[in-house]
Motif scaffolding. Sequence first.
Motif, PDB file in Angstrom:
ATOM      1  N   ARG A 175       0.833  -1.209   0.000  1.00 40.81           N
ATOM      2  CA  ARG A 175       0.000   0.000   0.000  1.00 40.81           C
ATOM      3  C   ARG A 175       0.864   1.255   0.000  1.00 40.81           C
ATOM      4  O   ARG A 175       0.535   2.256  -0.631  1.00 40.81           O
ATOM      5  CB  ARG A 175      -0.913  -0.036   1.221  1.00 40.81           C
TER       6      ARG A 175
ATOM      7  N   ASP B 290       1.832   2.472  -3.414  1.00 43.20           N
ATOM      8  CA  ASP B 290       0.779   3.012  -4.271  1.00 43.20           C
ATOM      9  C   ASP B 290       0.113   4.270  -3.735  1.00 43.20           C
ATOM     10  O   ASP B 290      -0.615   4.928  -4.461  1.00 43.20           O
ATOM     11  CB  ASP B 290      -0.311   1.952  -4.484  1.00 43.20           C
ATOM     12  N   THR B 291       0.314   4.586  -2.468  1.00 45.72           N
ATOM     13  CA  THR B 291      -0.407   5.702  -1.859  1.00 45.72           C
ATOM     14  C   THR B 291       0.554   6.809  -1.480  1.00 45.72           C
ATOM     15  O   THR B 291       1.681   6.556  -1.097  1.00 45.72           O
ATOM     16  CB  THR B 291      -1.118   5.241  -0.571  1.00 45.72           C
ATOM     17  N   PRO B 292       0.084   8.035  -1.545  1.00 46.02           N
ATOM     18  CA  PRO B 292       0.944   9.141  -1.110  1.00 46.02           C
ATOM     19  C   PRO B 292       1.186   9.071   0.402  1.00 46.02           C
ATOM     20  O   PRO B 292       0.423   8.449   1.137  1.00 46.02           O
ATOM     21  CB  PRO B 292       0.149  10.399  -1.479  1.00 46.02           C
ATOM     22  N   ASP B 293       2.255   9.693   0.833  1.00 47.39           N
ATOM     23  CA  ASP B 293       2.614   9.676   2.241  1.00 47.39           C
ATOM     24  C   ASP B 293       1.672  10.595   3.023  1.00 47.39           C
ATOM     25  O   ASP B 293       1.691  11.809   2.854  1.00 47.39           O
ATOM     26  CB  ASP B 293       4.064  10.130   2.405  1.00 47.39           C
ATOM     27  N   THR B 294       0.826   9.995   3.851  1.00 46.97           N
ATOM     28  CA  THR B 294      -0.118  10.749   4.668  1.00 46.97           C
ATOM     29  C   THR B 294       0.081  10.359   6.125  1.00 46.97           C
ATOM     30  O   THR B 294       0.836   9.438   6.439  1.00 46.97           O
ATOM     31  CB  THR B 294      -1.571  10.435   4.258  1.00 46.97           C
TER      32      THR B 294
ATOM     33  N   GLU C 193      -0.949   6.706   6.576  1.00 47.51           N
ATOM     34  CA  GLU C 193       0.074   5.770   6.101  1.00 47.51           C
ATOM     35  C   GLU C 193       1.224   5.684   7.097  1.00 47.51           C
ATOM     36  O   GLU C 193       1.750   4.605   7.358  1.00 47.51           O
ATOM     37  CB  GLU C 193       0.590   6.182   4.724  1.00 47.51           C
TER      38      GLU C 193
END
Length: 162
Positions: free
Chosen positions: A34, A37-41, A44
């Motif tokens: 994950r 595929d996902t921006p660093d938030t 996350e």
Amino acid sequence: MAKTRTVAGAGTIATAALVALFGNQPFTEWVDRRALDTPDTAWEFFLRTLTWPRWAFGPADNSSEAMRRLLADDLRAILLIAFVALILAWVSKAVTGGAGGFLLGWSAVIFASALAAFLTSFIISNPSLLGALQVAGAGSAYGLFTGWIVGAVTAGAKGAGS
């Protein structure tokens, strides 16, 4: 005496649940995939932090480095639970209130995760004192960002046992 066992037991069970639920191999692999595929938030970051005490049933490959990593990771997860249990059993007699129980549970996870990380860092290949201190810092970050969960459980157990 019964209150002490309740606080230590509740904190230990909460820590074991965190390690079992979020440190297992399927969950950690899902978080790793994950993260690609996902921006660093913030979410996350929290998910990656939850997976810090990773454990698995087998090594990634048949190399000696993978075996050492497996041993270090599994031992770190076990030591985290054991150290939290020891700290809570030892110190919970001095805590009288719910807020004190919260801080005790939270700080127990911070100290236990740093100590477990420090000790197990010498199992991996090419260990160094600097590497051990850096890993202990990562361990204390795990305690800082997830220890409040154990603190909340510990505060509730102390209030229920009073």
